[in-house]
Design an enzyme around this catalytic site. Structure first.
Site, PDB file in Angstrom:
ATOM      1  N   GLY A 239     -63.029-104.692 -89.800  1.00 29.40           N
ATOM      2  CA  GLY A 239     -62.893-105.266 -88.463  1.00 29.40           C
ATOM      3  C   GLY A 239     -63.001-106.762 -88.329  1.00 29.40           C
ATOM      4  CD  GLU A 274     -64.603 -97.815 -93.990  1.00 27.03           C
ATOM      5  OE1 GLU A 274     -63.959 -97.942 -92.922  1.00 27.03           O
ATOM      6  OE2 GLU A 274     -65.186 -96.762 -94.296  1.00 27.03           O
ATOM      7  N   GLY A 276     -59.976-104.853 -94.245  1.00 20.50           N
ATOM      8  CA  GLY A 276     -58.541-104.765 -94.507  1.00 20.50           C
ATOM      9  C   GLY A 276     -57.905-106.121 -94.250  1.00 20.50           C
ATOM     10  NE  ARG A 277     -56.924-107.769 -88.193  1.00 21.63           N
ATOM     11  CZ  ARG A 277     -56.011-107.195 -87.403  1.00 21.63           C
ATOM     12  NH1 ARG A 277     -54.824-107.761 -87.246  1.00 21.63           N
ATOM     13  NH2 ARG A 277     -56.280-106.081 -86.764  1.00 21.63           N
ATOM     14  NE  ARG A 313     -51.174-107.152 -86.334  1.00 23.48           N
ATOM     15  CZ  ARG A 313     -51.698-108.137 -85.662  1.00 23.48           C
ATOM     16  NH1 ARG A 313     -51.111-109.315 -85.656  1.00 23.48           N
ATOM     17  NH2 ARG A 313     -52.810-107.972 -84.996  1.00 23.48           N
ATOM     18  CE1 TYR A 317     -51.884-102.714 -81.954  1.00 21.32           C
ATOM     19  CE2 TYR A 317     -50.901-104.080 -83.659  1.00 21.32           C
ATOM     20  CZ  TYR A 317     -51.429-102.867 -83.240  1.00 21.32           C
ATOM     21  OH  TYR A 317     -51.502-101.826 -84.128  1.00 21.32           O
ATOM     22  CB  CYS A 344     -30.820-102.340 -79.056  1.00 23.14           C
ATOM     23  SG  CYS A 344     -29.453-102.795 -80.121  1.00 23.14           S
ATOM     24  CD  GLU A 345     -36.889-100.708 -77.968  1.00 21.65           C
ATOM     25  OE1 GLU A 345     -37.595-100.960 -76.973  1.00 21.65           O
ATOM     26  OE2 GLU A 345     -36.698 -99.573 -78.399  1.00 21.65           O
ATOM     27  CE1 TYR A 373     -54.145-102.110 -90.381  1.00 22.66           C
ATOM     28  CE2 TYR A 373     -54.955-104.339 -90.049  1.00 22.66           C
ATOM     29  CZ  TYR A 373     -55.184-103.016 -90.347  1.00 22.66           C
ATOM     30  OH  TYR A 373     -56.454-102.593 -90.639  1.00 22.66           O
TER      31      TYR A 373
HETATM   32  N1  LLP Z   1     -62.029 -98.784 -91.443  1.00 17.37           N
HETATM   33  C1  LLP Z   1     -61.520 -97.979 -90.500  1.00 17.37           C
HETATM   34  C2  LLP Z   1     -62.116 -96.669 -90.268  1.00 17.37           C
HETATM   35  C3  LLP Z   1     -60.414 -98.420 -89.738  1.00 17.37           C
HETATM   36  O1  LLP Z   1     -59.918 -97.633 -88.788  1.00 17.37           O
HETATM   37  C4  LLP Z   1     -59.855 -99.702 -89.980  1.00 17.37           C
HETATM   38  C5  LLP Z   1     -58.705-100.178 -89.225  1.00 17.37           C
HETATM   39  C6  LLP Z   1     -60.420-100.495 -91.009  1.00 17.37           C
HETATM   40  C7  LLP Z   1     -61.517-100.004 -91.704  1.00 17.37           C
HETATM   41  C8  LLP Z   1     -59.890-101.854 -91.361  1.00 17.37           C
HETATM   42  O2  LLP Z   1     -60.002-102.733 -90.301  1.00 17.37           O
HETATM   43  P1  LLP Z   1     -59.676-104.283 -90.496  1.00 17.37           P
HETATM   44  O3  LLP Z   1     -60.706-104.852 -91.430  1.00 17.37           O
HETATM   45  O4  LLP Z   1     -58.315-104.387 -91.068  1.00 17.37           O
HETATM   46  O5  LLP Z   1     -59.755-104.839 -89.129  1.00 17.37           O
HETATM   47  N2  LLP Z   1     -52.549-102.172 -86.604  1.00 17.37           N
HETATM   48  C9  LLP Z   1     -53.564-102.997 -86.000  1.00 17.37           C
HETATM   49  C10 LLP Z   1     -54.909-102.802 -86.642  1.00 17.37           C
HETATM   50  C11 LLP Z   1     -55.354-101.363 -86.680  1.00 17.37           C
HETATM   51  C12 LLP Z   1     -56.676-101.175 -87.342  1.00 17.37           C
HETATM   52  C13 LLP Z   1     -56.922 -99.740 -87.613  1.00 17.37           C
HETATM   53  N3  LLP Z   1     -58.146 -99.479 -88.310  1.00 17.37           N
HETATM   54  C14 LLP Z   1     -53.125-104.456 -86.033  1.00 17.37           C
HETATM   55  O6  LLP Z   1     -52.028-104.744 -86.535  1.00 17.37           O
HETATM   56  O7  LLP Z   1     -53.827-105.322 -85.530  1.00 17.37           O
END
Ligand code: LLP
Length: 417
Positions: A239, A274, A276-277, A313, A317, A344-345, A373
């Site tokens: 997150g 966990e 990601g981003r 994105r 969003y 076409c959107e 993402y």
């Molecule tokens: N753990 C769980 C259980 C999650 O659901 C997520 C992301 C993460 C870890 C990783 O979160 P991060 O560190 O990447 O924020 N598609 C959206 C983001 C969706 C996130 C879904 N869950 C976007 O492009 O902003």
């Protein structure tokens, strides 16, 4: 810090000019910097050096095998949410002991595959799922390690589509019901509660919601231990946000770690994170070519060969991604424009009402912060083949996923008469 910068007015990824890749691969393409991936992983990992921990990179952010392999070699574990992601982490040789399985709707087949791979734990999101895991593990003569994902009802103050830790979200088990469900789990024959999990949302730009959530789950953890339920793993999800523009700069991973570790003092746990981003977001760009420049009655449209099917994105969003020219020219004026795709959107835009450098038809542009993402959410809408993916290491690059072909898009379709 990342490895995208101008050298001689040409935007480079590490030591490779993006225009050189475009000439060889065509456009659009995603380009990832391996050095940036490694650096981001190391910074995050080192920030938690003071405690026993496991970084489980969240595969959904970018599941390219080349990305997963780069991180696995660095010692990363993985957070997965599907059988497909499980297969991906297996392909890069990650042992189950470094994998956590999250997600609100795990199917029986997925649970079985994860049990076979002996994942570290299942982050369970409902009583129904708990009972299903118990039954399947029983059939296989196993005891499944589990954590319950707690919904702490904390406002992450992010976009509503990516906030997950509020009462009204489908995620997790209400913190008010959690102790009861742990007691039930502790009495089941084929599950073993060993962890506690929480993830409140994505692209968080302040630390308070993380700390508030941690305070809630900490109380629960202490209570469970007092009752004799031996919780060893505390999974705090992902997150942490990244800077998409200069307006909102999220805290550095070191500040994030400090805040969490401060709250965890005296609590003996193995911490799982966990992210990601924060690992991949700024390690990737999307490179597109300007097809046309069109002057409407009200505004200018820069029409590129990348659309919302490549990067959804902005449409989904209203996300901001910086747009840079791949070749810098000093005679460029700043103009107000929409950067749009061929779909076409009307939601098909990469930037809207934005002051950007003027582009001419045929020029290349780079959409920044597209590593997370981006490709994973891309689609074949409008029967468009998905973009190529390229990875750079120093002065070398390789196509790590070729551009799809129209032939590939159609090959599994069958007529019916
Ligand atoms: N753990 C769980 C259980 C999650 O659901 C997520 C992301 C993460 C870890 C990783 O979160 P991060 O560190 O990447 O924020 N598609 C959206 C983001 C969706 C996130 C879904 N869950 C976007 O492009 O902003």
């Amino acid at each position: 810090m990342d490895h995208f910068r101008y050298l001689d007015h040409r935007l480079h990824c590490e030591q490779v000019p993006l225009d050189q890749i475009a000439a060889s691969v065509g456009t659009p393409f995603y380009c990832y910097s391996q050095a940036t991936l490694e650096r981001h992983f190391d910074v995050f990992h080192n920030a938690f050096a003071g405690v026993e921990h496991l970084i489980c990179y969240s595969v959904k952010a970018n599941s390219s095998l080349a990305v997963l392999d780069t991180l696995a070699r660095r010692g990363s574990g993985f957070d997965i949410v599907s059988g497909g992601e499980l297969e991906r982490v297996r392909r890069v040789g990650c042992p189950g002991s470094r994998v956590v399985f999250s997600g609100v709707g795990k199917s029986s087949a997925e649970i079985q595959a994860a049990l076979e791979h002996e994942v570290l734990m299942f982050n369970v999101e409902s009583q129904g799922e708990l009972m299903r895991i118990n039954a399947l593990a029983g059939r296989m003569g196993l005891k499944a390690p589990i954590a319950l994902r707690i919904n702490p009802d904390v406002d992450p103050a992010t976009h509503p589509y990516i906030s997950t830790g509020l009462k009204r979200n489908k995620f997790g088990i209400p913190h008010t019901q959690a102790a009861e469900l742990y007691r039930l789990a502790a009495g089941l024959e084929h599950v073993r509660p060993i962890g506690l999990d929480c993830h409140i949302g994505s692209q968080l730009t302040t630390l308070e919601p993380f700390v508030d959530a941690l305070k809630r789950v900490k109380r629960l953890l202490v209570e469970l231990r007092r009752e004799g339920i031996p919780i060893r793993y505390l999974d705090l999800g992902g997150g942490l946000g990244i800077p998409y523009d200069s307006q909102q700069i999220p805290p550095h991973p070191e500040r994030y770690a400090e805040a969490l570790l401060h709250e965890l003092q005296g609590l003996e746990v193995v911490l799982i994170l966990e992210p990601g981003r924060v690992i991949v977001g700024n390690a990737g760009v999307l490179v597109a070519r300007v097809e046309y420049v069109k002057q409407g009655e009200e505004k200018r449209f820069i029409i590129t060969d990348a659309g919302m099917n490549d990067l959804i994105r902005p449409a989904l969003y209203d996300a901001h991604h910086a747009i840079l020219p791949v070749t810098r020219r000093f005679d460029r004026e700043e103009i107000l424009a929409d950067v749009v795709g061929p779909i076409c959107e009307s939601a098909d835009f990469l930037a809207r009402d934005r002051m950007i450098p003027e582009f001419l038809a045929g020029e290349l542009l780079a959409v920044r912060s597209a590593g997370a993402y981006g490709f994973t959410m891309s689609s074949n809408y409008n029967s468009r083949p998905r973009a190529a993916e390229v990875m750079v290491r120093q002065d070398r690059f390789a196509v790590v996923r070729p551009r799809e072909t129209i032939q590939q898009l159609l090959e599994h379709e069958i007529l019916f008469s």
